[in-house]
Design an enzyme around this catalytic site. Structure first.
Site, PDB file in Angstrom:
ATOM      1  CE  LYS A   1     -11.356  -0.961   4.607  1.00  0.00           C
ATOM      2  NZ  LYS A   1     -10.531   0.234   4.666  1.00  0.00           N
TER       3      LYS A   1
ATOM      4  CD  GLU B   1     -10.459   7.270  -0.712  1.00  0.00           C
ATOM      5  OE1 GLU B   1     -11.365   6.949   0.055  1.00  0.00           O
ATOM      6  OE2 GLU B   1      -9.830   6.461  -1.409  1.00  0.00           O
TER       7      GLU B   1
HETATM    8  N1  PMP Z   1     -11.284   5.754   2.351  1.00  0.00           N
HETATM    9  C1  PMP Z   1     -10.270   4.927   2.666  1.00  0.00           C
HETATM   10  C2  PMP Z   1      -9.051   4.926   1.827  1.00  0.00           C
HETATM   11  C3  PMP Z   1     -10.389   4.070   3.768  1.00  0.00           C
HETATM   12  O1  PMP Z   1      -9.405   3.235   4.083  1.00  0.00           O
HETATM   13  C4  PMP Z   1     -11.570   4.109   4.544  1.00  0.00           C
HETATM   14  C5  PMP Z   1     -11.748   3.175   5.715  1.00  0.00           C
HETATM   15  N2  PMP Z   1     -10.841   3.422   6.744  1.00  0.00           N
HETATM   16  C6  PMP Z   1     -12.576   5.026   4.198  1.00  0.00           C
HETATM   17  C7  PMP Z   1     -12.402   5.808   3.074  1.00  0.00           C
HETATM   18  C8  PMP Z   1     -13.849   5.104   4.989  1.00  0.00           C
HETATM   19  O2  PMP Z   1     -14.634   3.973   4.782  1.00  0.00           O
HETATM   20  P1  PMP Z   1     -15.632   3.405   5.864  1.00  0.00           P
HETATM   21  O3  PMP Z   1     -16.538   4.529   6.233  1.00  0.00           O
HETATM   22  O4  PMP Z   1     -16.314   2.295   5.205  1.00  0.00           O
HETATM   23  O5  PMP Z   1     -14.802   2.972   7.028  1.00  0.00           O
END
Ligand code: PMP
Length: 290
Positions: free
Chosen positions: A149, A182
């Site tokens: 991230k 995703e």
């Molecule tokens: N994929 C991406 C690219 C993201 O930036 C995020 C978070 N906003 C998610 C998936 C979801 O992750 P989380 O459930 O940990 O917020």
């Protein structure tokens, strides 16, 4: 508003960083988006663990223990007297010179913002969100692994622009060889024949914390679960589709590339996940008192 910046809580207009910070110059850094619900920070440990994993992956040593980082998040929430918040936690490589060399950066910059977020209008949670498949492909896992991230979100932003140009709010990102990864800021799930299915993160997705929560809920709800490589055609043919993310929570998908999913309405199983998710956020979390 008080912002945590390098060990201090400062006023919003004093929360400034150098134009030589490599987080700004090169997107060289990592971050987390965390939520608190009624003075309970949801899955805080998991977010902090992922932050440190992301930092390790880019060889960025965070000059603070995980315990102190957790304390800093809680202090920021308390200083702002916020019971329900969206917390943005950022660690950059720090201030360097105009070259890329991370060795020239001093101490990492750490800041924490506690604010509000509302990603999508309420009606999309009731009626479902229409999305498209982005033209922009997901970064190769061997180039910039989407598991990290990092502050480098341009890949996602380009796909978000694809979505906006198509008149939608979100876009599905595929691998170079057409597998679903995703969306630009959320993980994706389908319900097929009563079973919960999502792509494995190794295909090129973030290990979403909400994703893990939903997988855990499936077990409790007696719903089968499988990680499987999916093509966009599998999404078109799915009974239900929904997205998960800290900011978005769980949002039903009504249409993909103008094809209706579940007749264009949120599905029954998706609704159950939304209800169970809401329940868990009310009881599960790190408590803080103001
Ligand atoms: N994929 C991406 C690219 C993201 O930036 C995020 C978070 N906003 C998610 C998936 C979801 O992750 P989380 O459930 O940990 O917020």
């Amino acid at each position: 508003m008080k912002i945590y910046l390098n060990g201090e809580l400062v006023d919003r207009d004093k929360a400034v960083i150098s134009v030589f910070d490599h987080g700004l110059l090169y997107g060289d850094g990592v971050f987390e988006g965390i939520r608190s619900y009624d003075s309970l920070v949801f899955r805080l440990k998991e977010h902090i663990d992922r932050l440190y994993r992301s930092a390790e992956a880019i060889e960025l040593k965070i000059p603070m223990t995980k315990t102190d980082m957790i304390k800093a998040v809680l202090e920021t929430l308390k200083a702002n007297r916020m019971k329900d918040a969206y917390i943005r936690l950022v660690v950059t490589r720090g201030t360097g010179d105009l070259g890329l060399d991370p060795r020239k950066c001093g101490v990492p910059t750490i800041f924490i913002i506690a604010d509000k977020i509302s990603l999508y209008p309420e009606e999309f949670y009731r009626n479902g969100l229409a999305i498209i498949t982005a033209r922009t492909r997901r970064n190769l896992t061997t180039a910039l692994n989407p598991k990290i991230k990092s502050l480098n979100y341009l890949n996602n932003i380009l796909a978000k622009i694809d979505a906006i140009k198509a008149g939608t709010e979100e876009a599905i990102m595929l691998t170079y060889n057409d597998y679903v990864t995703e969306c630009t800021g959320d993980n994706i799930f389908v319900i097929s024949c009563g079973k919960l299915v999502t792509p494995p993160v190794d295909v090129g997705a973030l290990e979403g914390i909400t994703r893990d929560v939903v997988i855990g809920l499936a077990g409790k709800m007696g719903i089968g679960f499988e990680e499987k490589m999916l093509k966009v055609e599998d999404l078109y043919a799915a009974d239900e589709v929904f997205l998960t993310g800290t900011a978005a929570e769980i949002i039903p998908i009504s249409m993909i590339d103008k094809r209706r999913i579940n007749g264009g309405k949120p599905g029954e199983i998706t609704r159950r996940f939304m209800e169970e998710f809401k329940k868990i956020t009310k009881v599960d979390g790190v408590k803080y008192e103001m």
